[in-house]
Design a protein around this motif. Sequence first.
Motif, mmCIF file in Angstrom:
data_model
loop_
_atom_site.group_PDB
_atom_site.id
_atom_site.type_symbol
_atom_site.label_atom_id
_atom_site.label_comp_id
_atom_site.label_asym_id
_atom_site.label_seq_id
_atom_site.Cartn_x
_atom_site.Cartn_y
_atom_site.Cartn_z
ATOM 1 N N PHE A 69 0.883 -1.159 0.000
ATOM 2 C CA PHE A 69 0.000 0.000 0.000
ATOM 3 C C PHE A 69 0.921 1.209 0.000
ATOM 4 N N VAL A 99 -1.411 -1.150 -4.216
ATOM 5 C CA VAL A 99 -2.440 -0.115 -4.152
ATOM 6 C C VAL A 99 -1.720 1.214 -3.980
ATOM 7 N N ASN A 101 -2.019 5.107 -3.156
ATOM 8 C CA ASN A 101 -2.945 5.992 -2.453
ATOM 9 C C ASN A 101 -2.472 7.445 -2.462
ATOM 10 N N ARG A 116 -3.990 -0.724 -8.513
ATOM 11 C CA ARG A 116 -5.235 -0.110 -8.047
ATOM 12 C C ARG A 116 -4.892 1.269 -7.490
ATOM 13 N N CYS A 118 -6.316 4.551 -5.218
ATOM 14 C CA CYS A 118 -7.281 5.106 -4.273
ATOM 15 C C CYS A 118 -7.382 6.599 -4.561
ATOM 16 N N GLY A 140 -10.472 3.219 -5.596
ATOM 17 C CA GLY A 140 -10.715 3.079 -4.175
ATOM 18 C C GLY A 140 -11.136 4.374 -3.520
#
Length: 191
Positions: A69, A99, A101, A116, A118, A140
């Motif tokens: 993350f 992920v 972010n 992915r 966010c 996300g």
Amino acid sequence: MKTLFPSYAHPAPELELDTDTWIVRDRPGDRRTLHQALGLIDLDWGSRSLADVLADVDTWRADGVEGLFLDRAPAGSGGVGPVALTVRLAARRGLHRVVLNPGVPTHPLYRDLGVRICTFDGDWEAYQSWDGDGTRPGDGHLVHGVPTAMLTAARRLMGRRGAGFGLATDVSPFLSAAAASSAGRGAHAAD
């Protein structure tokens, strides 16, 4: 929708184990859950050295997490290169689930990284007025500080806005872990 618990929110003890739940761990060490774990790496908006970031990647790989993350990630075009290098080197080390972010929509080049993203990370009040411009279905959304009575409404709003993963929680990242655990509060997942 997949559920992602950021490091400040922990699943309630009764949450059953499943592959659609990801737990972000802030420190390597003993796992407290059998859910899929992502190791937290703070990119500090792109200001951390690549050597420090890669040392964190190696630490998490040795810990046995399923992925990473990348928190406080840069969102502008100037940060794509270092983030892309981090993603590639993580994949070479067997950490394919990543992920990103940034907490806001990113430059379109980030979409080519195959991770992915966010695109919202903020409080309930901001999420209600957020226009979602620059996001895509499947992105996300992490929504914290939701009043307990509004958790169902928050989950529904996330669904209407096309969130593919995320969390609506009454917990706030601004509370210390000790204060949150002493209050006995568990996070409520967006399902």
